[in-house]
Design an enzyme around this catalytic site. Structure first.
Site: not given
Length: 818
Positions: A327, A442, A445
């Site tokens: 983006w 995990e 993130e």
């Protein structure tokens, strides 16, 4: 600028007006290609999309120096067109084995066509663009073509300076910021050049007013600048076509940039092109993998080269996640949000895929880079710049585990060469022992706790480290590590499965995405004890707190991939049913899966880009993960391979995410095609290449034999080995089963004074050293004991813990059943 003496400034109309221009922004992350020369001496990369050149990176792949560059075409009277908005574009590679591109950009009314080939000088840090302009006989003599470039030197659009200069007797443009300089010149020269501030006095604004170039500002200082040069019309050919070359050179200092630019223009383009292709042909695509491809090997060839292209040429062995800024249109200088960073997880996936392609030396380079980037505590930063400087501050245990697995694979493949890797492995596994089983984040993130995917990597890495320890005459460490892995494996379902599920009417027991820490454990938050997860990327005004049992992902399949669980394990099978019920999406290309339900990282429902919140979309790489599971289960995977290939763009780039709702043409969103996140995602290409290798071999390439043999057994039955409970100050425990050993872990030498009969008798257990792994001491409560109490002392510091720790001894499960 230290070397101004080499240039004659051409003052022209003086300084441009409108400083500093609009606030800088980057550009779309949906790339048609990421390109570089194969040779290491050409330290420049470029991306392209929408028919134009986008970011240029130099001298490392994490340092963007240009936002974009395109051509504008005008007849001087009735129209002025820019490539990315006004022309119909067709993309292709200049050669099936080379990362050079060709665009044919046509006027929608058929009046003219612009054909461009874009390559890197195979020996120097210069992007070279060969252009051919064709048009109607009555129009071509009146067409004017302009090279329009937006420098974002030193990774930012603000504070750039641009000047019109005389470069070796020709008009050219020079831009600089801090130590970095850029030069742009044309083979036929620029007849006119202008510098301006973006959206105010730049060449686009000038040309669109009356279809003519009226401004010729000699400089634009300290702002968001853009430069434009008119191709020397009378000098670049006659007849029915015009041909010329534009070169963009970047260097540390203006003299270097200018010299490299003119050097590339002095070499005939055909010669540069020939050398460029010959270099890439040395990369030797693994054609044998195409046997399982459904597209003739197109995605395999492009993906293999994409992986190679994402390795840095200064910091050899460093692979970034993607040469893109997700983006990017919404990202400014203070929020790069780019994936042109090293994520250890993504990098190991890349290195393993290259190992699957037979590139052992390349995978070893990656391991050497990781060994040199390892933190003193044995771990790795969440992500980091090419030089190892941390970017974000998270700690992710799978990013510590995966390099150990990579080291083990290279060791087993006799691919380490003269590299002595065990000290690296020992430090890394020490970090796992000190921190597992709770991870700060995990693999997505975001959240702390007990993650099935993280623990699958941790268990596997610890077993790999144990295997290597025994081979390095460290049998005691090897046994300790095996028992540590057994402890985690023995608790997997306790920690990561719910027995009271709410996502499927017929299934109550399944793996959750992550279970948060309990009170008193590492990373516990103020909602501890209620098993609540907070999602930070949810849309404003919507729910952001969920019970752990409400969220699932496909990460548990890593348990099957590595060999911790069998494919037909009932809990695996039931969780798959839940995942398919809530995460599976049927798209025109085939089935796709979301990361997890309630995910907010992705294109918003209105089709606009993610800005700190959004809606999670389908990730193509998860189709690859599902295919690996199906292969492990003995099922066919060809349809999923074909689906995976259909997610690729025309340039064979695999997106991080694809749009999974009805087409929204006004936002350029179409089902199964890229959303606004990273394109390409190198991890997605790595997963595809490993899938082809797995399909060729008939077994999962990532499978780890000693893990499977330990936890699934050669006879297909799981072998229970869990016989210890582990206490550490990061994760204190309140009880153990009767008959189990209580193992205390710490980072420093200690003594444990303990009793199991209310201090009627006391014993002292002195810790043993296990190198980087730390120190441990075992307490074995007597049969019939109901509580163990102990005090900890660190003799070297003459310090006590300050309180006694009490641990209940519960009746063993078999005693209760009896």
């Amino acid at each position: 600028m230290s070397d101004q003496r080499f240039y004659r400034w051409l003052e022209q109309q003086g300084e441009a007006f409108g400083c500093p221009g609009m606030e800088p922004r980057w550009t779309s992350s949906v790339k048609d290609a990421v390109c570089t020369a194969y040779g290491a001496s050409s330290r420049v990369w470029f991306t392209c999309s929408q028919g134009i050149l986008n970011e240029i990176y130099h001298p490392t792949i994490d340092l963007a120096q240009v936002r974009d560059m395109e051509f504008l075409v005008s007849d001087g009277e009735s129209f002025a067109h820019e490539e990315k908005r006004d022309m119909e574009s067709k993309f292709e590679y200049i050669h099936p084995e080379a990362l050079g591109v060709r665009y044919v950009n046509r006027d929608p009314e058929g009046r003219y066509a612009l054909t461009k080939e874009i390559i890197c000088d195979p020996h120097h840090s210069v992007v070279v663009i060969r252009v051919r302009l064709e048009g109607r006989e009555d129009l071509l003599p009146r067409l004017r073509i302009y090279a329009f470039l937006a420098p974002h030197l030193d990774c930012g659009g603000a504070g750039n300076i641009a000047r019109v200069v005389d470069l070796a007797g020709r008009k050219a443009v020079l831009a600089w910021k801090n130590q970095w300089s850029l030069a742009m010149a044309a083979s036929c020269g620029f007849s006119r050049v202008s510098c301006g501030f973006v959206d105010v006095s730049d060449g686009w604004q000038d040309l669109m007013q009356n279809f003519r170039m009226d401004w010729e500002f000699g400089s634009a200082t300290n702002g968001n600048v853009a430069v434009m040069g008119e191709i020397g019309c009378a000098e670049y050919g006659t007849g029915d076509a015009r041909e010329f070359t534009v070169a963009i050179g970047i260097g540390e200092g203006s003299h270097t940039a200018g010299q490299k630019t003119m050097g590339s223009l002095a070499t005939p383009y055909a010669e540069l092109r020939k050398r460029f292709i010959e270099q890439w042909q040395r990369a030797a695509n693994p054609e044998w993998l195409a046997a399982k491809a459904r597209d003739g090997g197109k995605l395999m060839r492009a993906g293999h080269n994409v992986l190679l292209a994402h390795e840095d040429k200064t910091y050899s062995g460093a692979f970034v996640a993607s040469a893109s800024i997700p983006w990017g249109q919404t990202k400014g200088d203070d929020d790069l949000g780019g994936y042109h960073l090293v994520w250890t997880r993504d990098m190991v996936q890349t290195a393993t895929a290259l190992l699957a392609c037979g590139r052992t030396e390349t995978a070893r380079r990656a391991l050497v880079y990781l060994a040199c980037t390892q933190l003193p505590d044995g771990g790795f930063a969440q992500n980091f710049w090419i030089d190892g400087t941390p970017y974000w501050g998270g700690k992710q245990l799978d990013e510590v585990a995966l390099p150990i697995i990579l080291a083990w694979r290279l060791w087993k493949a006799n691919g380490l060469g003269e590299l002595e890797i065990f000290p690296f492995v020992e430090r890394a596994v020490g970090a796992l022992v000190r921190n597992a089983p709770i991870t700060h984040q995990e693999r997505w993130e975001e959240n702390a706790g007990y993650s099935p995917s993280t623990l699958a990597a941790v268990i596997s890495a610890v077993i790999c480290a144990a295997d290597m320890a025994r081979a390095h005459d460290a049998a005691e460490m090897g046994q300790f590590l095996e028992e540590f892995a057994d402890w985690i494996e023995g608790h997997l379902e306790d920690w990561t499965a719910t027995n009271d599920g709410v996502l499927h009417p017929e299934i109550k027991r399944y793996y959750v995405r992550i279970r948060p820490p309990e009170c008193g454990e590492a990373y516990a938050h103020d909602s501890c004890g209620r098993e609540l997860i907070r999602l930070s990327n949810r849309p404003p005004g919507t729910r952001y707190e969920f019970e752990a049992r409400e969220i699932v992902d496909g990460g548990f399949l890593e348990l099957v991939r590595y060999g911790v669980r069998q494919a037909d394990d009932p809990l695996i099978v039931d969780t798959l049913k839940v995942v398919d019920a809530v995460l599976k999406c049927d798209l025109p290309q085939g089935p796709g899966w979301l990361r997890y339900n309630w995910d907010g990282y992705g294109q918003r429902a209105d089709g606009l880009g993610y800005e700190g919140w959004g809606q999670g979309r389908v990730w193509p790489l998860l189709t690859g993960e599902r295919a690996h599971y199906e292969l492990a289960a003995g099922n066919g995977v060809i349809p999923l391979i074909e689906t995976y290939e259909k997610f690729a763009t025309s340039g064979q780039m695999l997106p991080e995410q694809v749009w999974d709702e009805a087409d929204m043409p006004e936002r350029s969103m179409r089902q199964g095609q890229p959303a606004g996140s990273a394109v390409p995602l190198v991890w997605a290409h790595a997963e595809y290449l490993k899938l082809l290798r797995s399909a060729v071999d008939g077994k999962v390439f990532d499978h780890i034999d000693p893990v499977y043999e330990r936890y699934c057994g050669s006879d297909g039955k799981k072998k229970p080995r869990y016989n210890v409970e582990i206490y550490s100050r990061r994760r204190p425990i309140g009880s153990i089963e009767s008959g189990k050993i209580l193992r205390i872990l710490d980072e420093s030498p200690f003594e444990a004074t303990w009793t199991d009969d209310g201090w009627q008798t006391t014993r002292t257990a002195k810790s043993r050293t296990l190198g980087s792994v730390g120190f441990s001491a075992d307490i074995a409560p007597a049969v019939g004991s109901r509580e163990v109490e102990f005090a900890l002392r660190w003799p070297e510091k003459d310090a006590w813990l300050g309180y006694n720790v009490k641990v209940k001894v519960d009746a063993a499960k078999d005693e209760l059943n009896a």
